[in-house]
Design a protein around this motif. Structure first.
Motif, PDB file in Angstrom:
ATOM      1  N   PHE A   1       0.782  -1.131   0.066  1.00 27.14           N
ATOM      2  CA  PHE A   1      -0.076   0.062   0.071  1.00 27.14           C
ATOM      3  C   PHE A   1       0.676   1.134  -0.049  1.00 27.14           C
ATOM      4  O   PHE A   1       0.802   2.088  -0.647  1.00 27.14           O
ATOM      5  CB  PHE A   1      -1.114  -0.225   1.094  1.00 27.14           C
ATOM      6  CG  PHE A   1      -1.673   1.175   1.542  1.00 27.14           C
ATOM      7  CD1 PHE A   1      -2.642   1.581   0.663  1.00 27.14           C
ATOM      8  CD2 PHE A   1      -1.377   2.174   2.630  1.00 27.14           C
ATOM      9  CE1 PHE A   1      -3.298   2.915   0.700  1.00 27.14           C
ATOM     10  CE2 PHE A   1      -2.005   3.298   2.756  1.00 27.14           C
ATOM     11  CZ  PHE A   1      -3.188   3.597   1.896  1.00 27.14           C
ATOM     12  N   ALA A   2       1.977   1.166   0.915  1.00 30.95           N
ATOM     13  CA  ALA A   2       2.845   2.429   1.054  1.00 30.95           C
ATOM     14  C   ALA A   2       3.500   2.812  -0.223  1.00 30.95           C
ATOM     15  O   ALA A   2       3.576   3.748  -0.995  1.00 30.95           O
ATOM     16  CB  ALA A   2       3.763   2.376   2.170  1.00 30.95           C
ATOM     17  N   ASP A   3       3.883   1.559  -1.050  1.00 33.75           N
ATOM     18  CA  ASP A   3       4.909   1.653  -2.212  1.00 33.75           C
ATOM     19  C   ASP A   3       4.006   2.204  -3.310  1.00 33.75           C
ATOM     20  O   ASP A   3       4.328   3.104  -4.066  1.00 33.75           O
ATOM     21  CB  ASP A   3       5.471   0.670  -2.484  1.00 33.75           C
ATOM     22  CG  ASP A   3       6.702   0.012  -1.490  1.00 33.75           C
ATOM     23  OD1 ASP A   3       7.009   1.038  -0.694  1.00 33.75           O
ATOM     24  OD2 ASP A   3       7.057  -1.119  -1.487  1.00 33.75           O
ATOM     25  N   ASP A   4       2.845   1.652  -3.476  1.00 33.60           N
ATOM     26  CA  ASP A   4       1.813   1.960  -4.535  1.00 33.60           C
ATOM     27  C   ASP A   4       1.450   3.557  -4.272  1.00 33.60           C
ATOM     28  O   ASP A   4       1.326   4.213  -5.363  1.00 33.60           O
ATOM     29  CB  ASP A   4       0.669   0.935  -4.394  1.00 33.60           C
ATOM     30  CG  ASP A   4       0.085   0.699  -5.734  1.00 33.60           C
ATOM     31  OD1 ASP A   4       0.844   0.632  -6.662  1.00 33.60           O
ATOM     32  OD2 ASP A   4      -1.132   1.019  -5.889  1.00 33.60           O
ATOM     33  N   VAL A   5       1.134   3.847  -3.013  1.00 34.03           N
ATOM     34  CA  VAL A   5       0.740   5.132  -2.879  1.00 34.03           C
ATOM     35  C   VAL A   5       1.933   6.246  -3.307  1.00 34.03           C
ATOM     36  O   VAL A   5       1.436   7.050  -3.829  1.00 34.03           O
ATOM     37  CB  VAL A   5       0.402   5.520  -1.548  1.00 34.03           C
ATOM     38  CG1 VAL A   5       0.254   7.175  -1.320  1.00 34.03           C
ATOM     39  CG2 VAL A   5      -1.225   5.026  -1.136  1.00 34.03           C
ATOM     40  N   ALA A   6       3.097   5.832  -3.092  1.00 32.67           N
ATOM     41  CA  ALA A   6       4.439   6.699  -3.297  1.00 32.67           C
ATOM     42  C   ALA A   6       4.580   6.783  -4.837  1.00 32.67           C
ATOM     43  O   ALA A   6       4.798   7.616  -5.405  1.00 32.67           O
ATOM     44  CB  ALA A   6       5.562   5.980  -2.618  1.00 32.67           C
ATOM     45  N   ARG A   7       4.246   5.356  -5.391  1.00 34.13           N
ATOM     46  CA  ARG A   7       4.421   5.512  -6.894  1.00 34.13           C
ATOM     47  C   ARG A   7       3.729   6.435  -7.805  1.00 34.13           C
ATOM     48  O   ARG A   7       3.704   7.022  -8.613  1.00 34.13           O
ATOM     49  CB  ARG A   7       4.217   4.040  -7.393  1.00 34.13           C
ATOM     50  CG  ARG A   7       4.401   3.864  -8.998  1.00 34.13           C
ATOM     51  CD  ARG A   7       4.263   2.421  -9.061  1.00 34.13           C
ATOM     52  NE  ARG A   7       2.783   1.909  -8.653  1.00 34.13           N
ATOM     53  CZ  ARG A   7       1.808   2.124  -9.491  1.00 34.13           C
ATOM     54  NH1 ARG A   7       1.829   3.092 -10.511  1.00 34.13           N
ATOM     55  NH2 ARG A   7       0.533   1.793  -9.091  1.00 34.13           N
ATOM     56  N   VAL A   8       2.204   6.346  -7.152  1.00 35.31           N
ATOM     57  CA  VAL A   8       1.109   6.987  -8.103  1.00 35.31           C
ATOM     58  C   VAL A   8       1.416   8.642  -7.668  1.00 35.31           C
ATOM     59  O   VAL A   8       1.156   9.292  -8.623  1.00 35.31           O
ATOM     60  CB  VAL A   8       0.040   6.704  -7.199  1.00 35.31           C
ATOM     61  CG1 VAL A   8      -1.169   7.641  -7.928  1.00 35.31           C
ATOM     62  CG2 VAL A   8      -0.559   5.183  -7.842  1.00 35.31           C
ATOM     63  N   SER A   9       1.759   8.991  -6.366  1.00 33.62           N
ATOM     64  CA  SER A   9       1.992  10.423  -6.327  1.00 33.62           C
ATOM     65  C   SER A   9       3.335  10.989  -6.765  1.00 33.62           C
ATOM     66  O   SER A   9       3.403  12.147  -7.159  1.00 33.62           O
ATOM     67  CB  SER A   9       2.534  10.501  -4.680  1.00 33.62           C
ATOM     68  OG  SER A   9       1.233   9.957  -3.805  1.00 33.62           O
TER      69      SER A   9
END
Length: 363
Positions: free
Chosen positions: A353-361
Motif C-alpha cells: 500500500f505504501a509503495d503504491d501510494v508513493a508510486r502514484v504520487s
C-alpha cells in the motif's frame, strides 16, 4: 472464528468443572475430606495452571482481551519499548505530541456525527515523520478488527505499530487508524448498516471525517485504504467495494465473501424481501458483477493455506474480481485462521500500500 478468553463463559464453566472434579478425586484418594490449607493450595494450583493455559491459547489467537487488558494494565503499543502510548483527549496538534524513534500509538476520540452508533475511541499509529515533518500529509489505512475482537488486537497480535514503523523506515510513512467497529468484543455486527446498528455509516460519517479533520491526512482517493482480518477482512472487502470512490486500496486477510453472523442473518437484516436484498447488497461475491463502471480499487487478498473454507471463498473472489477488471493479487501463506498468518500479511500488504501510494504520487 473465536479465540479463548480468560473471562469467557465457557472458560469459567470449564474451570468450575475441572476444580470440582479435582476436589472429588483428592477426596477419594485420601479417603477423607482434605484439610482446608491443603485444599486451598491444591485448588489455587489448579486455578493458576488452567488460567495460564487459557492465557497462552488466547495469546496465540490474540482475539480477545487478556486479563491484563481487562483490568487496564496493557500497554497499547505492544511489547516494543520504542513505541509510546499518548493521549489525544486534549489536542492533536504537533506541538502537543512528543516525537519517538519509531512513531507513537494514540487514542483518538470519535464523536457520533449522526450515525447513531455512539461515540467511540479509535487507536492511531503515527509514524515518526509525523513529528519530524510538520508540513507533510500522510496516506491513511483504516484497519478493521475481527469478531470477537477490539482495535487493540491489531497492536498485540498483529503488531500493527511495528509494521507501520517498518514502512516508515523505508521513507513511505503511513498513518494507521484502528476504529472501533462493534459495541463490545463479543458483538458481531459485520460492519453493515443493519436493523440494529449502522456500522458502515459509523465508519463513513464518524470515523473517517474525524481522523481526516484531526490528523494531517492526505485524503485523496489513492491515499486512503481499508484493511482487515477475518470478519474485519470481510468488512474491508465489502465496505471497500460498496464505497469505491472512498477507498483506493482494499486489503482482505482471511475474510469470507458474505456476512456470517453467528445467530443467522435475521439479527442483521431482519426478514422479508428487503432483508434478502440487503444481504445480497452486502455479499461481494453476489454483487460484484452488477457494480458497473466506476473506480477500480487495488485489491490485496491474503489467506492461510490450511484455512480451507475461507481459502476457497478467497480463490473464487479473486476470479470474480479479475473477471470484472479489478487489479487484484492473491497471497497464500502457511497457516490457518490466526495472527501467525495476519502478522506477516499485514507487514507485506502495508508495504504494498505504501509503495503504491508513493508510486502514484510520484507519477
Amino acid at each position: 472464528m473465536s479465540g479463548l478468553s480468560v473471562l469467557s463463559g465457557g472458560f469459567i464453566a470449564g474451570l468450575f468443572a475441572a476444580v470440582t472434579a479435582a476436589w472429588v478425586a483428592v477426596g477419594r484418594t485420601v479417603g477423607r475430606r482434605p484439610r482446608p490449607t491443603t485444599a486451598a493450595v491444591f485448588l489455587m494450583a489448579i486455578l493458576l495452571t488452567i488460567a495460564a493455559a487459557a492465557d497462552v491459547v488466547n495469546a496465540y489467537f490474540s482475539y480477545l482481551p487478556r486479563l491484563g487488558d481487562v483490568v487496564g494494565a496493557a500497554t497499547e503499543g505492544g511489547s516494543d519499548p520504542h513505541l509510546k502510548t499518548a493521549d489525544l483527549r486534549l489536542s492533536t496538534t504537533s506541538a502537543t505530541l512528543r516525537a519517538h524513534p519509531r512513531g507513537a500509538v494514540l487514542a483518538l476520540p470519535v464523536p457520533d456525527r449522526g450515525s447513531g452508533f455512539g461515540a467511540t475511541t479509535a487507536l492511531v499509529y503515527l509514524p515518526p515523520q509525523y513529528f519530524d515533518r510538520p508540513q507533510w500529509k500522510f496516506p491513511v489505512l483504516y484497519l478493521i478488527h475481527g469478531s470477537p475482537g477490539i482495535p487493540a488486537d491489531w497492536l498485540r497480535g498483529g503488531q500493527a505499530a511495528d509494521a507501520g514503523a517498518r514502512v516508515a523506515a523505508t521513507g513511505h510513512p503511513v498513518i494507521i487508524v484502528m476504529p472501533r467497529m462493534s459495541h463490545g468484543w463479543l458483538d458481531d455486527p459485520e460492519c453493515v448498516d443493519g436493523v440494529g446498528e449502522r456500522v458502515e455509516t459509523h465508519l463513513l460519517r464518524d470515523v473517517i471525517p474525524t481522523a481526516e479533520s484531526t490528523l494531517r491526512v492526505d485524503s485523496g482517493w489513492t491515499n486512503r485504504g481499508i484493511a482487515g482480518m477475518s470478519a474485519g477482512g470481510y468488512c474491508a472487502l465489502n465496505l471497500g467495494l460498496r464505497n469505491r470512490s472512498v477507498f483506493g486500496s482494499i486489503i482482505d486477510m482471511s475474510g469470507l465473501t458474505r456476512p456470517t453472523h453467528a445467530g443467522g442473518l435475521g439479527p442483521l437484516f431482519g426478514a422479508g424481501p428487503q432483508a434478502q436484498a440487503a444481504m445480497i447488497a452486502n455479499s461481494p461475491d453476489l454483487y460484484i458483477g452488477g457494480l458497473g463502471p466506476g473506480p477500480r480499487p487495488r485489491i490485496w487478498l491474503d489467506v492461510g493455506r490450511h484455512d480451507r473454507t475461507v481459502a476457497v471463498a478467497i480463490y473464487h473472489m479473486r476470479d470474480f474480481l479479475d473477471a470484472n477488471g479489478y487489479p487484484v493479487q492473491l497471497h497464500v501463506r502457511s497457516g490457518v485462521h490466526t495472527f501467525t498468518v495476519w502478522r506477516p500479511a499485514l507487514r507485506e500488504a502495508l508495504s504494498w500500500f505504501a509503495d503504491d501510494v508513493a508510486r502514484v504520487s510520484a507519477a
